[in-house]
Design a protein around this motif. Structure first.
Motif, PDB file in Angstrom:
ATOM      1  N   ASP A 136     -26.135  24.900 -47.156  1.00  0.00           N
ATOM      2  CA  ASP A 136     -25.637  24.556 -48.497  1.00  0.00           C
ATOM      3  C   ASP A 136     -26.731  23.994 -49.397  1.00  0.00           C
ATOM      4  O   ASP A 136     -26.446  23.300 -50.360  1.00  0.00           O
ATOM      5  CB  ASP A 136     -24.506  23.534 -48.389  1.00  0.00           C
ATOM      6  CG  ASP A 136     -24.963  22.216 -47.752  1.00  0.00           C
ATOM      7  OD1 ASP A 136     -25.828  22.263 -46.857  1.00  0.00           O
ATOM      8  OD2 ASP A 136     -24.466  21.154 -48.156  1.00  0.00           O
ATOM      9  N   THR A 137     -27.994  24.308 -49.102  1.00  0.00           N
ATOM     10  CA  THR A 137     -29.076  23.653 -49.836  1.00  0.00           C
ATOM     11  C   THR A 137     -29.174  24.084 -51.301  1.00  0.00           C
ATOM     12  O   THR A 137     -29.856  23.430 -52.081  1.00  0.00           O
ATOM     13  CB  THR A 137     -30.436  23.910 -49.150  1.00  0.00           C
ATOM     14  OG1 THR A 137     -30.630  25.321 -48.991  1.00  0.00           O
ATOM     15  CG2 THR A 137     -30.477  23.245 -47.793  1.00  0.00           C
ATOM     16  N   ARG A 138     -28.516  25.159 -51.690  1.00  0.00           N
ATOM     17  CA  ARG A 138     -28.492  25.551 -53.107  1.00  0.00           C
ATOM     18  C   ARG A 138     -27.474  24.735 -53.896  1.00  0.00           C
ATOM     19  O   ARG A 138     -27.426  24.818 -55.122  1.00  0.00           O
ATOM     20  CB  ARG A 138     -28.151  27.036 -53.253  1.00  0.00           C
ATOM     21  CG  ARG A 138     -29.247  27.974 -52.800  1.00  0.00           C
ATOM     22  CD  ARG A 138     -28.718  29.398 -52.699  1.00  0.00           C
ATOM     23  NE  ARG A 138     -28.213  29.902 -53.975  1.00  0.00           N
ATOM     24  CZ  ARG A 138     -28.947  30.588 -54.854  1.00  0.00           C
ATOM     25  NH1 ARG A 138     -30.218  30.849 -54.590  1.00  0.00           N
ATOM     26  NH2 ARG A 138     -28.419  31.028 -55.970  1.00  0.00           N
ATOM     27  N   LEU A 157     -19.723  24.809 -44.839  1.00  0.00           N
ATOM     28  CA  LEU A 157     -21.083  25.263 -44.536  1.00  0.00           C
ATOM     29  C   LEU A 157     -21.827  24.211 -43.715  1.00  0.00           C
ATOM     30  O   LEU A 157     -22.604  24.555 -42.818  1.00  0.00           O
ATOM     31  CB  LEU A 157     -21.838  25.554 -45.831  1.00  0.00           C
ATOM     32  CG  LEU A 157     -21.357  26.758 -46.641  1.00  0.00           C
ATOM     33  CD1 LEU A 157     -22.109  26.845 -47.966  1.00  0.00           C
ATOM     34  CD2 LEU A 157     -21.551  28.048 -45.845  1.00  0.00           C
ATOM     35  N   ARG A 158     -21.584  22.952 -44.006  1.00  0.00           N
ATOM     36  CA  ARG A 158     -22.250  21.894 -43.237  1.00  0.00           C
ATOM     37  C   ARG A 158     -21.746  21.862 -41.804  1.00  0.00           C
ATOM     38  O   ARG A 158     -22.504  21.607 -40.873  1.00  0.00           O
ATOM     39  CB  ARG A 158     -22.025  20.541 -43.912  1.00  0.00           C
ATOM     40  CG  ARG A 158     -22.728  20.416 -45.256  1.00  0.00           C
ATOM     41  CD  ARG A 158     -22.563  19.043 -45.860  1.00  0.00           C
ATOM     42  NE  ARG A 158     -23.098  19.005 -47.209  1.00  0.00           N
ATOM     43  CZ  ARG A 158     -23.213  17.908 -47.936  1.00  0.00           C
ATOM     44  NH1 ARG A 158     -22.829  16.741 -47.443  1.00  0.00           N
ATOM     45  NH2 ARG A 158     -23.708  17.952 -49.159  1.00  0.00           N
ATOM     46  N   ARG A 159     -20.454  22.114 -41.605  1.00  0.00           N
ATOM     47  CA  ARG A 159     -19.914  22.165 -40.241  1.00  0.00           C
ATOM     48  C   ARG A 159     -20.566  23.291 -39.456  1.00  0.00           C
ATOM     49  O   ARG A 159     -20.957  23.119 -38.293  1.00  0.00           O
ATOM     50  CB  ARG A 159     -18.398  22.365 -40.289  1.00  0.00           C
ATOM     51  CG  ARG A 159     -17.621  21.158 -40.792  1.00  0.00           C
ATOM     52  CD  ARG A 159     -16.143  21.439 -40.799  1.00  0.00           C
ATOM     53  NE  ARG A 159     -15.645  21.715 -39.448  1.00  0.00           N
ATOM     54  CZ  ARG A 159     -14.423  22.163 -39.194  1.00  0.00           C
ATOM     55  NH1 ARG A 159     -13.583  22.433 -40.190  1.00  0.00           N
ATOM     56  NH2 ARG A 159     -14.048  22.377 -37.952  1.00  0.00           N
ATOM     57  N   LEU A 160     -20.709  24.459 -40.086  1.00  0.00           N
ATOM     58  CA  LEU A 160     -21.366  25.580 -39.426  1.00  0.00           C
ATOM     59  C   LEU A 160     -22.816  25.241 -39.093  1.00  0.00           C
ATOM     60  O   LEU A 160     -23.319  25.599 -38.014  1.00  0.00           O
ATOM     61  CB  LEU A 160     -21.320  26.812 -40.324  1.00  0.00           C
ATOM     62  CG  LEU A 160     -19.972  27.524 -40.447  1.00  0.00           C
ATOM     63  CD1 LEU A 160     -20.042  28.596 -41.519  1.00  0.00           C
ATOM     64  CD2 LEU A 160     -19.557  28.113 -39.103  1.00  0.00           C
ATOM     65  N   ASN A 213     -36.533  27.563 -45.689  1.00  0.00           N
ATOM     66  CA  ASN A 213     -35.110  27.863 -45.838  1.00  0.00           C
ATOM     67  C   ASN A 213     -34.281  26.891 -45.006  1.00  0.00           C
ATOM     68  O   ASN A 213     -34.609  26.589 -43.851  1.00  0.00           O
ATOM     69  CB  ASN A 213     -34.811  29.296 -45.393  1.00  0.00           C
ATOM     70  CG  ASN A 213     -35.461  30.320 -46.290  1.00  0.00           C
ATOM     71  OD1 ASN A 213     -35.875  30.011 -47.404  1.00  0.00           O
ATOM     72  ND2 ASN A 213     -35.543  31.555 -45.814  1.00  0.00           N
ATOM     73  N   GLY A 214     -33.206  26.403 -45.591  1.00  0.00           N
ATOM     74  CA  GLY A 214     -32.307  25.518 -44.862  1.00  0.00           C
ATOM     75  C   GLY A 214     -32.761  24.080 -44.776  1.00  0.00           C
ATOM     76  O   GLY A 214     -32.046  23.246 -44.208  1.00  0.00           O
TER      77      GLY A 214
END
Length: 287
Positions: A136-138, A157-160, A213-214
């Motif tokens: 979720d960095t965007r 997204l953070r859970r994933l 990334n990430g």
């Protein structure tokens, strides 16, 4: 000595103009290079007319859209570094459009002539930002009121991401540390030409590799780590005046009440200032 002021900006053209005028005093060859956020209204405005002395102010022609906490911040800095190397300089200072110089130009040049790297380098601090992988960095600064649906999705997204990080740990597949353990430091720095050259060689390759990334706030880790690895004996205090309220992710806006502390700090630059709120800083000692 020719110094380059590398400016990250996204708004407030009037204050940016005053900053450039203060930095580029007559009698030297200093230059200013501006990266205006592609998503901002400032970029097309500067395309039409640049502030400051003609020929000494340069605008990054292909800026990136900068998102808080995202690797796009590193991409913007990389463009500034590349342009400074192309134009040539003996030292460079990364600042924001909300910064202001506190030292006279002659004193600043004298300090930079010592060849030290004025940058914060704290080995190991917050290294998990670089070793975990966020999806979720965007979207790290979504407004839960204005972007309620997207904000809810980011939590999934953070859970994933946490599941993926856990699986990676079980498989002992740690993310690469291409320069050794990650260090932490404030985004802003002042560096001599040889350190800038190292950044010019490494940053584009690091961005192209996809390693950022990430990651979260990689701008506070990549450059401190690179400089700390290549110039460990030349690290000096960062000499920036910044006041972060407890728990805040941004520094507070300084006012005239801060004048005594600013004048006594010995800092190269301070942030952040807002000419519309309190223009006191315009009268701080001139170069």
């Amino acid at each position: 000595m020719r110094m380059a002021y590398l400016i990250l900006a996204h708004d407030n053209a009037a204050q940016l103009g005053r900053l450039v005028e203060r930095l580029l005093v007559s009698g030297n060859e200093d230059i200013a290079i501006i990266h205006a956020d592609r998503a901002s209204l400032l970029w097309p405005e500067l395309e039409g007319e640049l502030p400051g002395p003609a020929g000494r102010v340069h605008l990054i022609a292909d800026p990136v859209t900068v998102r808080w906490g995202h690797w796009s911040q590193v991409a913007a800095v990389s463009k500034l570094v590349g342009e400074a190397l192309r134009l040539g300089c003996d030292a460079a200072h990364l600042i924001s459009g909300a910064d202001w110089p506190l030292l006279p130009r002659a004193a600043l040049a004298q300090e930079m002539a010592r060849g030290m790297c004025h940058i914060e380098v704290r080995p190991g601090h917050l290294e998990e930002r670089m070793q975990t992988y966020r999806f979720d960095t965007r979207y790290l600064r979504l407004d839960p009121q204005e972007d309620a649906r997207a904000y809810a999705v980011t939590w999934q997204l953070r859970r994933l991401a946490r599941w993926g990080d856990g699986a990676r740990r079980l498989l002992r597949l740690d993310r690469a540390r291409p320069f050794g353990p990650w260090s932490y430091g404030a985004t802003w720095w002042s560096l001599p030409a040889d350190a800038l050259q190292i950044l010019g060689e490494i940053l584009p390759c690091t961005l192209a590799s996809g390693r950022l990334n990430g990651t979260v706030c990689s701008d506070e880790h990549v450059i401190p780590t690179i400089i700390g690895a290549h110039f460990p004996e030349r690290i000096a205090p960062n000499r920036r005046f910044v006041d972060f309220p407890h728990g805040a992710s941004s520094p507070r806006t300084l006012t005239c009440e801060d004048t005594p502390a600013l004048e006594a700090s010995g800092a190269f630059f301070a942030r952040k200032f807002d000419m519309g709120r309190d223009p006191f800083f315009l009268d701080l000692p001139r170069s």
